[in-house]
Enzyme design. Sequence first.
Site, PDB file in Angstrom:
ATOM      1  N   TYR A  12       0.828  -1.213   0.000  1.00 34.09           N
ATOM      2  CA  TYR A  12       0.000   0.000   0.000  1.00 34.09           C
ATOM      3  C   TYR A  12       0.863   1.265   0.000  1.00 34.09           C
ATOM      4  O   TYR A  12       0.594   2.202   0.745  1.00 34.09           O
ATOM      5  CB  TYR A  12      -0.902   0.050   1.241  1.00 34.09           C
ATOM      6  CG  TYR A  12      -1.710  -1.197   1.501  1.00 34.09           C
ATOM      7  CD1 TYR A  12      -2.675  -1.620   0.592  1.00 34.09           C
ATOM      8  CD2 TYR A  12      -1.507  -1.964   2.651  1.00 34.09           C
ATOM      9  CE1 TYR A  12      -3.427  -2.757   0.821  1.00 34.09           C
ATOM     10  CE2 TYR A  12      -2.259  -3.107   2.887  1.00 34.09           C
ATOM     11  CZ  TYR A  12      -3.216  -3.493   1.974  1.00 34.09           C
ATOM     12  OH  TYR A  12      -3.956  -4.615   2.216  1.00 34.09           O
ATOM     13  N   TYR A 144     -13.926  -5.426   4.328  1.00 37.75           N
ATOM     14  CA  TYR A 144     -12.597  -5.800   3.826  1.00 37.75           C
ATOM     15  C   TYR A 144     -12.361  -7.263   4.159  1.00 37.75           C
ATOM     16  O   TYR A 144     -12.504  -7.678   5.316  1.00 37.75           O
ATOM     17  CB  TYR A 144     -11.512  -4.939   4.469  1.00 37.75           C
ATOM     18  CG  TYR A 144     -10.113  -5.369   4.073  1.00 37.75           C
ATOM     19  CD1 TYR A 144      -9.566  -4.984   2.848  1.00 37.75           C
ATOM     20  CD2 TYR A 144      -9.355  -6.189   4.910  1.00 37.75           C
ATOM     21  CE1 TYR A 144      -8.295  -5.398   2.478  1.00 37.75           C
ATOM     22  CE2 TYR A 144      -8.075  -6.611   4.539  1.00 37.75           C
ATOM     23  CZ  TYR A 144      -7.557  -6.206   3.319  1.00 37.75           C
ATOM     24  OH  TYR A 144      -6.306  -6.624   2.951  1.00 37.75           O
ATOM     25  N   ASP A 234     -16.387 -13.383   8.777  1.00 36.00           N
ATOM     26  CA  ASP A 234     -14.950 -13.161   8.658  1.00 36.00           C
ATOM     27  C   ASP A 234     -14.488 -12.547   9.981  1.00 36.00           C
ATOM     28  O   ASP A 234     -14.618 -11.340  10.201  1.00 36.00           O
ATOM     29  CB  ASP A 234     -14.666 -12.230   7.472  1.00 36.00           C
ATOM     30  CG  ASP A 234     -13.199 -11.831   7.403  1.00 36.00           C
ATOM     31  OD1 ASP A 234     -12.414 -12.258   8.277  1.00 36.00           O
ATOM     32  OD2 ASP A 234     -12.835 -11.088   6.466  1.00 36.00           O
ATOM     33  N   LYS A 263      -5.033 -13.440  11.632  1.00 36.64           N
ATOM     34  CA  LYS A 263      -4.354 -12.415  12.442  1.00 36.64           C
ATOM     35  C   LYS A 263      -3.927 -12.901  13.833  1.00 36.64           C
ATOM     36  O   LYS A 263      -2.893 -13.521  13.962  1.00 36.64           O
ATOM     37  CB  LYS A 263      -5.227 -11.158  12.497  1.00 36.64           C
ATOM     38  CG  LYS A 263      -5.273 -10.454  11.128  1.00 36.64           C
ATOM     39  CD  LYS A 263      -5.708  -9.015  11.205  1.00 36.64           C
ATOM     40  CE  LYS A 263      -5.360  -8.268   9.932  1.00 36.64           C
ATOM     41  NZ  LYS A 263      -6.476  -8.060   9.002  1.00 36.64           N
TER      42      LYS A 263
HETATM   43  C1  PLP Z   1      -6.581  -8.547   7.573  1.00 40.72           C
HETATM   44  C2  PLP Z   1      -7.892  -9.095   7.201  1.00 40.72           C
HETATM   45  C3  PLP Z   1      -8.014 -10.066   6.185  1.00 40.72           C
HETATM   46  C4  PLP Z   1      -6.848 -10.529   5.361  1.00 40.72           C
HETATM   47  O1  PLP Z   1      -5.902 -11.211   6.110  1.00 40.72           O
HETATM   48  P1  PLP Z   1      -4.399 -11.392   5.539  1.00 40.72           P
HETATM   49  O2  PLP Z   1      -3.747 -12.286   6.522  1.00 40.72           O
HETATM   50  O3  PLP Z   1      -3.815 -10.026   5.478  1.00 40.72           O
HETATM   51  O4  PLP Z   1      -4.527 -12.006   4.185  1.00 40.72           O
HETATM   52  C5  PLP Z   1      -9.267 -10.570   5.941  1.00 40.72           C
HETATM   53  N1  PLP Z   1     -10.343 -10.164   6.626  1.00 40.72           N
HETATM   54  C6  PLP Z   1     -10.267  -9.240   7.606  1.00 40.72           C
HETATM   55  C7  PLP Z   1     -11.492  -8.863   8.366  1.00 40.72           C
HETATM   56  C8  PLP Z   1      -9.037  -8.668   7.921  1.00 40.72           C
HETATM   57  O5  PLP Z   1      -8.969  -7.719   8.863  1.00 40.72           O
END
Ligand code: PLP
Length: 414
Positions: A12, A144, A234, A263
Amino acid sequence: MTTCSQSLWYPYAQHQTMAVPWKVVSAEGVYLNLDDGSRLIDGLSSWWSTIYGYNHPELNQALNDQLLKMPHVMLGGLTHDAALQLADRLVEITPDGLTHVFFSDSGSVGCEVAMKMALQYFINQDSNQRCADKTQFIALKGGYHGDTLGVMSVGTDDEAMHSLFKRVVFSQHFVDPGDLGQLAHLLEENHQQIAAMIVEPLMQGAGGFLLHSAAYLNQAKQLCDRYNVLMIFDEVATGFGRTGTLFAADQCDFTPDIMVLGKALTGGYMGHAATLATDRVFDAFCSDDFHKAFMHGPTFMGNPMACAVALKGIDIFLRDDYLSKVAGIESQLKRGLCSCSFSCVKDVRVNGAMGVIEMSDPRYLKGVQQFAKERGVWLRPFDRYLYTMPPYIISELELSKVIDCMVSWCQRCE
Ligand SMILES: *Cc1c(COP(=O)(O)O)cnc(C)c1O
């Protein structure tokens, strides 16, 4: 000076104009040590992952022990204790009904897996021809789910992130979080084409730290059920305590059909993700027909070191009652940030261990990174959001430094 001549390509970032990134030489607890001698409190948990802090002795030990046994082995045709145990453990601690775990190497891929799972769930029910038309998704505006092609299609559809790729990504359906009428209408008209709804429950992170209620999700799930549409949570950002409960799903009245973790899953030690599914989803893949098998398998899925460190992290999380730490962070953030009503500030939001000051314009954040550094804090705003999502081990004094830094920056625009 530009970084255009460097071999390392940053995320980015416009290399022509970006500031040279600060070099971290070591990290300990909540602190990042830079090569210029400064010591910064990490207000961001390295993209929201290092909830246990850096260099945690027990996590280090778990990783070392696993390293000496076996750093990696493929999960195709072979298996190992760390992956078996982590799958069991995740089933135990996630909402009832999530019973199967598919591992992958990042949150983006974990979400791709979730989407592919939802699509194939309907493809596998080929006795019902109508289900095979279910090839699209509903997503929340401002969401996202990662940067790969599939999940880009369900990510925020406005200028900032991925609009350049509009012509190549699948076209999906977007709804405003909280608007049930809109969702009901969309489902009524298009349910025959829709496989699943994908949401970041309660808090949409990278899209701007937007909050919505569990009541909205409860109603949305009922609508989805009525139209045979799966619900994907997610929880890559919200999982492991960030919104005040172990999972955001714990605040809802239902269990999502599919849930993604990433994460903080490994405390920021290793890239890893988990996609969990209910029996209903898994059973659609279980058959004497090989073609109904789930056709996916990242090389590093179930990596033993990632699994070992995740297992140890979960032990620590529960043993040391990390949720009470999150509650403490939340009340301190509320006390500290909610008084922040200056002319450049549009809104302040706190949820669990997340606090954000939304400015009325991104230009009000120019220079804040250096300002924070001089106060011993690492913050990196994006767009018009100045936020903190600190490691849960942060002390009251350390968090007050982060808060003071954010508030005193905003004071300057008065
Ligand atoms: C960071 C994030 C992702 C992507 O995870 P990466 O390990 O960076 O590929 C997907 N969904 C959410 C809600 C996120 O915060």
